[in-house]
Design a protein around this motif. Structure first.
Motif: not given
Length: 488
Positions: A405, A452, A480
Protein backbone atom coordinates in the motif's frame (compact mmCIF):
# COMPACT_ATOMS: atom_id res chain seq x y z
CA UNK A 1 -26.33 -2.31 12.77
CA UNK A 2 -28.08 -5.25 14.38
CA UNK A 3 -24.76 -6.55 15.59
CA UNK A 4 -24.56 -3.63 17.96
CA UNK A 5 -27.31 -5.21 20.05
CA UNK A 6 -25.41 -8.46 20.48
CA UNK A 7 -25.20 -9.39 24.16
CA UNK A 8 -21.83 -9.05 25.89
CA UNK A 9 -20.78 -11.58 28.51
CA UNK A 10 -19.57 -10.03 31.77
CA UNK A 11 -16.12 -11.21 32.85
CA UNK A 12 -16.31 -11.15 36.64
CA UNK A 13 -12.55 -11.41 37.02
CA UNK A 14 -12.05 -8.40 34.79
CA UNK A 15 -14.78 -6.59 36.70
CA UNK A 16 -13.04 -7.33 40.00
CA UNK A 17 -9.66 -6.25 38.68
CA UNK A 18 -11.19 -3.12 37.24
CA UNK A 19 -12.67 -2.24 40.62
CA UNK A 20 -9.38 -2.93 42.38
CA UNK A 21 -7.72 -0.61 39.90
CA UNK A 22 -9.92 2.12 41.37
CA UNK A 23 -8.57 1.57 44.89
CA UNK A 24 -7.52 5.16 45.36
CA UNK A 25 -10.98 6.46 44.53
CA UNK A 26 -12.58 3.78 46.70
CA UNK A 27 -10.27 4.74 49.57
CA UNK A 28 -11.29 8.37 49.24
CA UNK A 29 -14.95 7.36 49.23
CA UNK A 30 -14.44 5.29 52.40
CA UNK A 31 -12.53 8.03 54.24
CA UNK A 32 -15.10 10.68 53.41
CA UNK A 33 -18.10 8.60 54.46
CA UNK A 34 -16.25 7.25 57.52
CA UNK A 35 -15.46 10.79 58.64
CA UNK A 36 -19.08 11.82 58.04
CA UNK A 37 -20.39 8.90 60.07
CA UNK A 38 -17.99 9.58 62.95
CA UNK A 39 -18.76 13.30 62.97
CA UNK A 40 -22.49 12.65 62.87
CA UNK A 41 -22.35 10.38 65.93
CA UNK A 42 -19.95 12.70 67.72
CA UNK A 43 -22.36 15.58 67.24
CA UNK A 44 -25.44 13.62 68.35
CA UNK A 45 -23.63 12.41 71.50
CA UNK A 46 -21.71 15.47 72.62
CA UNK A 47 -24.06 18.27 71.54
CA UNK A 48 -27.46 16.69 72.10
CA UNK A 49 -29.94 18.50 74.36
CA UNK A 50 -30.55 15.18 76.18
CA UNK A 51 -27.62 13.82 78.24
CA UNK A 52 -26.36 10.64 76.61
CA UNK A 53 -26.84 8.61 79.80
CA UNK A 54 -30.58 9.36 79.61
CA UNK A 55 -31.02 8.50 75.94
CA UNK A 56 -33.48 5.61 75.76
CA UNK A 57 -33.00 2.18 74.13
CA UNK A 58 -29.21 2.05 74.38
CA UNK A 59 -28.73 -0.94 76.74
CA UNK A 60 -30.52 -4.25 77.13
CA UNK A 61 -31.72 -5.45 80.54
CA UNK A 62 -33.94 -8.30 81.73
CA UNK A 63 -36.72 -7.69 84.22
CA UNK A 64 -39.24 -9.84 86.05
CA UNK A 65 -42.83 -8.71 85.53
CA UNK A 66 -46.19 -10.00 86.72
CA UNK A 67 -48.41 -10.88 83.78
CA UNK A 68 -51.70 -12.77 84.10
CA UNK A 69 -50.79 -13.53 87.70
CA UNK A 70 -47.49 -15.18 86.76
CA UNK A 71 -43.89 -14.03 86.84
CA UNK A 72 -42.34 -13.61 83.42
CA UNK A 73 -38.97 -12.46 82.13
CA UNK A 74 -39.09 -9.41 79.88
CA UNK A 75 -36.15 -8.01 77.94
CA UNK A 76 -36.16 -4.34 77.10
CA UNK A 77 -33.79 -1.60 76.03
CA UNK A 78 -33.31 1.30 78.39
CA UNK A 79 -31.05 4.26 79.04
CA UNK A 80 -27.61 4.00 80.60
CA UNK A 81 -28.97 5.43 83.85
CA UNK A 82 -31.56 2.66 84.22
CA UNK A 83 -29.04 0.06 83.04
CA UNK A 84 -26.61 1.19 85.75
CA UNK A 85 -29.32 1.06 88.43
CA UNK A 86 -30.38 -2.40 87.27
CA UNK A 87 -26.74 -3.58 87.23
CA UNK A 88 -26.10 -2.57 90.83
CA UNK A 89 -29.53 -3.78 91.96
CA UNK A 90 -28.91 -7.25 90.50
CA UNK A 91 -25.41 -7.34 91.92
CA UNK A 92 -26.52 -6.23 95.39
CA UNK A 93 -29.44 -8.69 95.40
CA UNK A 94 -27.19 -11.57 94.35
CA UNK A 95 -24.50 -10.68 96.90
CA UNK A 96 -27.16 -10.41 99.61
CA UNK A 97 -28.48 -13.87 98.72
CA UNK A 98 -24.94 -15.27 98.76
CA UNK A 99 -24.26 -13.69 102.16
CA UNK A 100 -27.56 -15.05 103.47
CA UNK A 101 -26.70 -18.57 102.31
CA UNK A 102 -23.17 -18.32 103.72
CA UNK A 103 -24.53 -17.00 107.03
CA UNK A 104 -27.10 -19.79 107.21
CA UNK A 105 -24.38 -22.34 106.45
CA UNK A 106 -22.16 -20.88 109.15
CA UNK A 107 -24.99 -20.95 111.71
CA UNK A 108 -25.98 -24.48 110.74
CA UNK A 109 -22.36 -25.68 110.88
CA UNK A 110 -22.04 -24.21 114.38
CA UNK A 111 -25.29 -25.83 115.45
CA UNK A 112 -24.23 -29.14 113.93
CA UNK A 113 -20.89 -28.94 115.73
CA UNK A 114 -22.70 -28.31 119.03
CA UNK A 115 -25.18 -31.13 118.40
CA UNK A 116 -22.42 -33.55 117.40
CA UNK A 117 -20.50 -32.68 120.55
CA UNK A 118 -23.65 -33.02 122.70
CA UNK A 119 -24.45 -36.31 121.02
CA UNK A 120 -20.91 -37.53 121.62
CA UNK A 121 -21.11 -36.50 125.30
CA UNK A 122 -24.56 -38.06 125.62
CA UNK A 123 -23.49 -41.38 124.13
CA UNK A 124 -20.34 -41.40 126.26
CA UNK A 125 -22.48 -40.69 129.31
CA UNK A 126 -24.97 -43.47 128.53
CA UNK A 127 -22.25 -45.98 127.70
CA UNK A 128 -20.64 -45.43 131.10
CA UNK A 129 -23.70 -44.60 133.19
CA UNK A 130 -24.23 -47.01 136.09
CA UNK A 131 -27.91 -46.25 136.45
CA UNK A 132 -28.70 -46.36 132.69
CA UNK A 133 -27.06 -49.76 132.34
CA UNK A 134 -28.48 -51.08 135.63
CA UNK A 135 -31.05 -53.86 135.71
CA UNK A 136 -34.13 -52.41 137.49
CA UNK A 137 -34.35 -55.58 139.58
CA UNK A 138 -30.84 -54.96 140.96
CA UNK A 139 -31.36 -51.29 141.73
CA UNK A 140 -30.28 -50.41 145.29
CA UNK A 141 -30.37 -47.12 147.15
CA UNK A 142 -29.60 -45.86 150.66
CA UNK A 143 -30.70 -42.55 152.14
CA UNK A 144 -28.88 -40.67 154.90
CA UNK A 145 -30.59 -37.88 156.76
CA UNK A 146 -28.43 -35.03 158.12
CA UNK A 147 -29.33 -32.23 160.46
CA UNK A 148 -26.87 -29.57 161.62
CA UNK A 149 -27.92 -27.30 164.49
CA UNK A 150 -26.10 -25.09 166.90
CA UNK A 151 -26.14 -26.13 170.52
CA UNK A 152 -29.02 -23.81 171.40
CA UNK A 153 -31.37 -25.41 168.85
CA UNK A 154 -30.24 -28.99 169.11
CA UNK A 155 -33.05 -29.95 171.50
CA UNK A 156 -35.69 -28.96 168.95
CA UNK A 157 -34.30 -31.22 166.28
CA UNK A 158 -36.80 -33.67 164.84
CA UNK A 159 -34.98 -36.91 164.25
CA UNK A 160 -37.86 -38.51 162.37
CA UNK A 161 -38.47 -37.70 158.71
CA UNK A 162 -40.27 -39.64 156.04
CA UNK A 163 -38.52 -41.23 153.08
CA UNK A 164 -40.72 -39.24 150.74
CA UNK A 165 -39.57 -35.97 152.28
CA UNK A 166 -35.97 -37.07 152.29
CA UNK A 167 -36.18 -37.79 148.55
CA UNK A 168 -37.82 -34.45 147.84
CA UNK A 169 -35.82 -32.59 145.23
CA UNK A 170 -35.66 -28.91 146.08
CA UNK A 171 -34.24 -28.08 142.67
CA UNK A 172 -33.05 -24.70 143.85
CA UNK A 173 -32.12 -23.35 147.20
CA UNK A 174 -34.18 -20.26 146.49
CA UNK A 175 -37.13 -22.00 148.15
CA UNK A 176 -35.12 -22.21 151.39
CA UNK A 177 -33.51 -19.63 153.56
CA UNK A 178 -31.00 -17.88 151.31
CA UNK A 179 -28.81 -17.35 154.36
CA UNK A 180 -28.55 -21.10 154.98
CA UNK A 181 -24.82 -21.59 154.98
CA UNK A 182 -25.34 -25.15 156.11
CA UNK A 183 -27.04 -26.25 152.93
CA UNK A 184 -24.72 -24.27 150.70
CA UNK A 185 -21.59 -25.60 152.30
CA UNK A 186 -22.76 -29.22 152.46
CA UNK A 187 -23.83 -29.34 148.83
CA UNK A 188 -20.71 -27.58 147.58
CA UNK A 189 -18.49 -29.86 149.63
CA UNK A 190 -20.17 -33.04 148.38
CA UNK A 191 -19.63 -32.20 144.72
CA UNK A 192 -16.12 -30.80 144.84
CA UNK A 193 -13.58 -32.24 142.43
CA UNK A 194 -11.83 -33.99 145.32
CA UNK A 195 -14.89 -35.99 146.29
CA UNK A 196 -15.87 -36.67 142.65
CA UNK A 197 -12.39 -38.12 142.19
CA UNK A 198 -12.71 -40.18 145.39
CA UNK A 199 -16.09 -41.58 144.33
CA UNK A 200 -14.63 -42.47 140.90
CA UNK A 201 -11.69 -44.26 142.45
CA UNK A 202 -13.70 -46.41 144.88
CA UNK A 203 -15.99 -47.42 142.01
CA UNK A 204 -12.99 -48.01 139.73
CA UNK A 205 -14.37 -45.62 137.11
CA UNK A 206 -12.13 -43.77 134.61
CA UNK A 207 -11.01 -40.33 135.71
CA UNK A 208 -12.16 -38.78 132.40
CA UNK A 209 -15.81 -39.47 133.16
CA UNK A 210 -18.01 -36.46 133.52
CA UNK A 211 -19.35 -35.22 136.83
CA UNK A 212 -22.80 -36.48 135.79
CA UNK A 213 -21.69 -40.12 136.13
CA UNK A 214 -21.07 -39.55 139.84
CA UNK A 215 -23.85 -37.03 140.45
CA UNK A 216 -26.45 -39.53 139.28
CA UNK A 217 -25.31 -41.96 142.00
CA UNK A 218 -25.27 -39.35 144.78
CA UNK A 219 -28.36 -37.17 145.15
CA UNK A 220 -28.36 -34.16 147.48
CA UNK A 221 -31.78 -32.95 148.66
CA UNK A 222 -32.28 -29.89 150.86
CA UNK A 223 -35.11 -30.33 153.38
CA UNK A 224 -34.91 -27.14 155.44
CA UNK A 225 -32.18 -24.59 156.14
CA UNK A 226 -30.46 -27.01 158.54
CA UNK A 227 -31.42 -30.43 157.18
CA UNK A 228 -30.66 -32.36 154.04
CA UNK A 229 -30.52 -35.91 152.77
CA UNK A 230 -27.99 -37.74 150.66
CA UNK A 231 -29.15 -40.70 148.58
CA UNK A 232 -26.62 -43.26 147.36
CA UNK A 233 -27.68 -45.32 144.34
CA UNK A 234 -26.12 -48.32 142.65
CA UNK A 235 -26.59 -51.69 141.04
CA UNK A 236 -25.64 -53.66 144.17
CA UNK A 237 -25.17 -53.36 147.90
CA UNK A 238 -21.43 -53.61 147.33
CA UNK A 239 -21.48 -50.40 145.27
CA UNK A 240 -23.41 -48.65 148.03
CA UNK A 241 -20.78 -49.77 150.51
CA UNK A 242 -18.02 -48.36 148.33
CA UNK A 243 -19.81 -45.01 148.14
CA UNK A 244 -20.20 -45.03 151.92
CA UNK A 245 -16.44 -45.23 152.26
CA UNK A 246 -16.18 -41.77 150.73
CA UNK A 247 -19.12 -40.58 152.82
CA UNK A 248 -17.06 -41.18 155.92
CA UNK A 249 -14.53 -38.68 154.62
CA UNK A 250 -17.39 -36.27 153.90
CA UNK A 251 -18.76 -36.71 157.44
CA UNK A 252 -15.37 -36.02 158.95
CA UNK A 253 -15.03 -32.83 156.85
CA UNK A 254 -18.40 -31.60 158.17
CA UNK A 255 -17.42 -32.26 161.79
CA UNK A 256 -14.06 -30.57 161.33
CA UNK A 257 -15.70 -27.54 159.73
CA UNK A 258 -18.45 -26.98 162.34
CA UNK A 259 -16.54 -28.15 165.42
CA UNK A 260 -18.10 -28.20 168.89
CA UNK A 261 -20.49 -25.31 168.25
CA UNK A 262 -22.82 -27.47 166.18
CA UNK A 263 -24.49 -30.80 166.67
CA UNK A 264 -24.38 -32.99 163.55
CA UNK A 265 -26.76 -35.89 163.51
CA UNK A 266 -27.27 -38.43 160.77
CA UNK A 267 -29.30 -41.57 160.41
CA UNK A 268 -30.28 -44.09 157.79
CA UNK A 269 -33.93 -43.66 156.94
CA UNK A 270 -34.09 -46.04 153.96
CA UNK A 271 -32.11 -48.88 152.49
CA UNK A 272 -33.95 -50.62 149.69
CA UNK A 273 -33.33 -53.08 146.94
CA UNK A 274 -36.40 -53.38 144.81
CA UNK A 275 -37.69 -53.21 141.24
CA UNK A 276 -37.56 -49.48 140.58
CA UNK A 277 -40.08 -48.04 138.09
CA UNK A 278 -38.42 -44.65 138.29
CA UNK A 279 -35.24 -46.13 136.85
CA UNK A 280 -37.21 -47.45 133.89
CA UNK A 281 -38.69 -43.99 133.31
CA UNK A 282 -35.19 -42.54 133.62
CA UNK A 283 -33.96 -44.86 130.88
CA UNK A 284 -36.93 -43.94 128.69
CA UNK A 285 -36.20 -40.24 129.18
CA UNK A 286 -32.53 -40.70 128.35
CA UNK A 287 -33.36 -42.65 125.17
CA UNK A 288 -35.81 -39.92 124.23
CA UNK A 289 -33.16 -37.23 124.71
CA UNK A 290 -30.68 -39.23 122.64
CA UNK A 291 -33.24 -39.70 119.88
CA UNK A 292 -34.05 -35.97 119.89
CA UNK A 293 -30.36 -35.13 119.55
CA UNK A 294 -29.98 -37.53 116.63
CA UNK A 295 -33.14 -36.22 114.98
CA UNK A 296 -32.05 -32.60 115.40
CA UNK A 297 -28.61 -33.43 113.97
CA UNK A 298 -30.12 -35.11 110.90
CA UNK A 299 -32.52 -32.17 110.48
CA UNK A 300 -29.69 -29.63 110.67
CA UNK A 301 -27.56 -31.57 108.17
CA UNK A 302 -30.53 -31.80 105.81
CA UNK A 303 -31.08 -28.05 106.18
CA UNK A 304 -27.37 -27.51 105.43
CA UNK A 305 -27.63 -29.59 102.25
CA UNK A 306 -30.60 -27.49 101.18
CA UNK A 307 -28.58 -24.30 101.43
CA UNK A 308 -27.58 -23.79 97.78
CA UNK A 309 -26.03 -20.76 96.20
CA UNK A 310 -28.43 -18.55 94.20
CA UNK A 311 -28.58 -18.94 90.43
CA UNK A 312 -26.21 -16.47 88.76
CA UNK A 313 -28.09 -13.68 87.03
CA UNK A 314 -27.68 -12.93 83.33
CA UNK A 315 -24.50 -11.00 82.64
CA UNK A 316 -22.98 -11.88 86.01
CA UNK A 317 -19.25 -11.32 86.06
CA UNK A 318 -19.36 -8.75 83.31
CA UNK A 319 -18.00 -5.36 84.39
CA UNK A 320 -20.18 -2.28 84.35
CA UNK A 321 -19.92 -0.65 80.95
CA UNK A 322 -17.97 2.58 81.11
CA UNK A 323 -20.06 5.34 79.56
CA UNK A 324 -17.10 7.16 77.99
CA UNK A 325 -15.82 3.94 76.42
CA UNK A 326 -19.33 3.19 75.18
CA UNK A 327 -19.50 6.64 73.58
CA UNK A 328 -16.18 6.08 71.80
CA UNK A 329 -17.39 2.66 70.71
CA UNK A 330 -20.54 4.17 69.21
CA UNK A 331 -18.51 6.79 67.39
CA UNK A 332 -16.13 4.14 66.09
CA UNK A 333 -19.02 1.94 64.94
CA UNK A 334 -20.54 4.80 63.00
CA UNK A 335 -17.14 5.63 61.57
CA UNK A 336 -16.60 2.04 60.44
CA UNK A 337 -20.17 1.90 59.12
CA UNK A 338 -19.44 5.05 57.14
CA UNK A 339 -16.27 3.48 55.74
CA UNK A 340 -18.22 0.37 54.75
CA UNK A 341 -20.99 2.49 53.22
CA UNK A 342 -18.48 4.61 51.29
CA UNK A 343 -16.73 1.50 50.01
CA UNK A 344 -20.06 -0.06 49.05
CA UNK A 345 -21.27 3.05 47.21
CA UNK A 346 -17.93 3.39 45.45
CA UNK A 347 -18.03 -0.23 44.34
CA UNK A 348 -21.62 0.19 43.18
CA UNK A 349 -20.75 3.35 41.27
CA UNK A 350 -17.81 1.84 39.41
CA UNK A 351 -19.60 -1.46 38.85
CA UNK A 352 -22.59 0.20 37.19
CA UNK A 353 -20.28 2.49 35.29
CA UNK A 354 -18.40 -0.55 34.02
CA UNK A 355 -21.57 -2.43 33.12
CA UNK A 356 -23.44 0.41 31.42
CA UNK A 357 -20.69 2.59 30.01
CA UNK A 358 -20.64 0.82 26.62
CA UNK A 359 -16.86 0.31 26.76
CA UNK A 360 -15.00 -2.56 25.15
CA UNK A 361 -14.67 -5.48 27.52
CA UNK A 362 -12.50 -7.98 25.67
CA UNK A 363 -10.51 -8.23 22.44
CA UNK A 364 -12.95 -10.59 20.69
CA UNK A 365 -16.12 -8.52 20.81
CA UNK A 366 -15.45 -6.29 17.74
CA UNK A 367 -14.23 -9.29 15.78
CA UNK A 368 -17.40 -11.21 16.59
CA UNK A 369 -19.60 -8.30 15.65
CA UNK A 370 -17.86 -7.25 12.41
CA UNK A 371 -15.63 -10.12 11.34
CA UNK A 372 -12.46 -7.99 11.17
CA UNK A 373 -9.20 -9.60 12.26
CA UNK A 374 -7.67 -8.97 15.67
CA UNK A 375 -4.01 -8.10 15.00
CA UNK A 376 -2.98 -8.11 18.65
CA UNK A 377 -3.64 -6.84 22.18
CA UNK A 378 -0.97 -4.85 24.05
CA UNK A 379 -2.96 -4.39 27.28
CA UNK A 380 -5.41 -7.08 28.39
CA UNK A 381 -7.10 -4.36 30.36
CA UNK A 382 -6.65 -0.73 31.23
CA UNK A 383 -4.84 -1.72 34.41
CA UNK A 384 -2.61 -4.46 32.98
CA UNK A 385 1.06 -4.08 32.04
CA UNK A 386 2.19 -3.41 28.50
CA UNK A 387 3.26 -6.49 26.51
CA UNK A 388 6.40 -5.57 24.48
CA UNK A 389 6.33 -8.79 22.46
CA UNK A 390 2.75 -8.06 21.45
CA UNK A 391 3.81 -4.60 20.13
CA UNK A 392 6.53 -6.24 18.03
CA UNK A 393 4.04 -8.78 16.63
CA UNK A 394 1.54 -6.03 15.80
CA UNK A 395 4.09 -3.89 13.92
CA UNK A 396 5.29 -6.86 11.88
CA UNK A 397 1.70 -7.88 11.05
CA UNK A 398 0.86 -4.31 9.94
CA UNK A 399 4.00 -4.16 7.76
CA UNK A 400 3.22 -7.47 6.07
CA UNK A 401 -0.39 -6.46 5.42
CA UNK A 402 0.45 -2.94 4.23
CA UNK A 403 3.75 -3.39 2.33
CA UNK A 404 1.98 -3.07 -1.06
CA UNK A 405 0.00 0.00 0.00
CA UNK A 406 1.01 3.60 -0.54
CA UNK A 407 -1.08 5.08 2.26
CA UNK A 408 -2.68 3.69 5.40
CA UNK A 409 -5.37 5.26 7.60
CA UNK A 410 -5.38 4.44 11.33
CA UNK A 411 -8.88 4.97 12.70
CA UNK A 412 -9.30 5.30 16.47
CA UNK A 413 -11.66 6.74 19.05
CA UNK A 414 -8.69 7.25 21.38
CA UNK A 415 -6.55 10.23 22.14
CA UNK A 416 -2.96 10.06 20.95
CA UNK A 417 -1.77 9.95 24.57
CA UNK A 418 -3.76 6.78 25.21
CA UNK A 419 -1.93 4.71 22.57
CA UNK A 420 1.50 6.29 22.18
CA UNK A 421 3.57 3.09 22.16
CA UNK A 422 1.55 1.22 19.53
CA UNK A 423 0.91 4.29 17.36
CA UNK A 424 4.58 5.25 17.28
CA UNK A 425 5.58 1.67 16.48
CA UNK A 426 3.18 1.44 13.52
CA UNK A 427 4.17 4.88 12.28
CA UNK A 428 7.87 4.04 12.48
CA UNK A 429 7.68 0.78 10.53
CA UNK A 430 5.37 2.20 7.83
CA UNK A 431 7.37 5.40 7.40
CA UNK A 432 10.60 3.42 7.05
CA UNK A 433 9.03 1.77 3.99
CA UNK A 434 7.76 5.03 2.47
CA UNK A 435 4.15 4.32 3.31
CA UNK A 436 2.07 7.36 4.21
CA UNK A 437 0.17 7.03 7.48
CA UNK A 438 -2.79 9.11 8.57
CA UNK A 439 -4.46 9.04 12.00
CA UNK A 440 -8.20 9.60 11.76
CA UNK A 441 -10.82 9.88 14.49
CA UNK A 442 -13.98 7.77 14.34
CA UNK A 443 -16.03 10.91 13.94
CA UNK A 444 -14.23 11.94 10.72
CA UNK A 445 -13.89 8.66 8.79
CA UNK A 446 -14.42 10.55 5.53
CA UNK A 447 -10.65 11.03 5.46
CA UNK A 448 -10.12 7.28 4.94
CA UNK A 449 -11.38 7.54 1.34
CA UNK A 450 -7.87 8.36 0.08
CA UNK A 451 -6.13 5.51 1.93
CA UNK A 452 -5.35 2.12 0.39
CA UNK A 453 -5.81 0.26 3.70
CA UNK A 454 -7.51 0.93 7.03
CA UNK A 455 -6.41 -0.19 10.48
CA UNK A 456 -8.56 0.30 13.59
CA UNK A 457 -6.75 0.94 16.85
CA UNK A 458 -8.63 0.87 20.14
CA UNK A 459 -7.99 0.12 23.79
CA UNK A 460 -9.86 -2.18 26.14
CA UNK A 461 -11.86 -0.55 28.95
CA UNK A 462 -11.57 2.88 27.27
CA UNK A 463 -12.93 2.70 23.72
CA UNK A 464 -16.66 3.08 23.16
CA UNK A 465 -18.20 0.05 21.42
CA UNK A 466 -21.01 1.87 19.65
CA UNK A 467 -18.75 4.52 18.15
CA UNK A 468 -16.24 1.94 16.91
CA UNK A 469 -18.93 -0.29 15.39
CA UNK A 470 -20.46 2.66 13.54
CA UNK A 471 -17.04 3.61 12.17
CA UNK A 472 -16.35 0.02 11.03
CA UNK A 473 -19.69 -0.21 9.26
CA UNK A 474 -19.11 3.17 7.61
CA UNK A 475 -15.65 2.12 6.32
CA UNK A 476 -17.14 -1.07 4.96
CA UNK A 477 -19.95 0.93 3.39
CA UNK A 478 -17.54 3.13 1.41
CA UNK A 479 -15.75 -0.01 0.23
CA UNK A 480 -12.44 0.31 2.01
CA UNK A 481 -10.40 -2.72 2.95
CA UNK A 482 -9.98 -3.12 6.74
CA UNK A 483 -6.75 -4.96 7.51
CA UNK A 484 -7.70 -5.55 11.18
CA UNK A 485 -7.99 -4.03 14.62
CA UNK A 486 -5.21 -3.40 17.09
CA UNK A 487 -5.90 -3.18 20.84
CA UNK A 488 -3.38 -0.78 22.26
Amino acid sequence: MDTINEEVEIDLVRLFLSLMHKWKALLIFSIIFGALGYCYKYYTIEYSSIPFEEVDKQFKIERTIIKDGREQKETSKVSYKLYKEDYYAKKADYEQKVKSVEHNKSVLNDEIAVLENNLKVKRFYLENSVLYNCDPSNYTEKIYYYTIRDNTNSKNTNSKISVKEAKKVSGSLENLDTASSVINYAKTLLYTAEYIKDFSQVLNLPNDLTKAHIAELISFNAIDPYSFSITFKGNSQEMISLLENVKEKFDKALIDFYGNDYVIRQEIISSDKNYNQGLINYKIDQDKELKELETNLVSKKLALDQQVMPIPYEGMGEPLIDLEKFKNKKKLIFGLAGIALGLFLGLCFYTFKYLFSGKLRDDTYISKCTGIVNLGTVHKSEFSKENADEIHKITESVFIKCKDSKSVAVVSSLRAIDCTSVASGIKKILSSNNIDITFVGVSSVVDVSKADAVIFMEKLDISNCENVLRAVNHVKFIGKDIIGIVYA
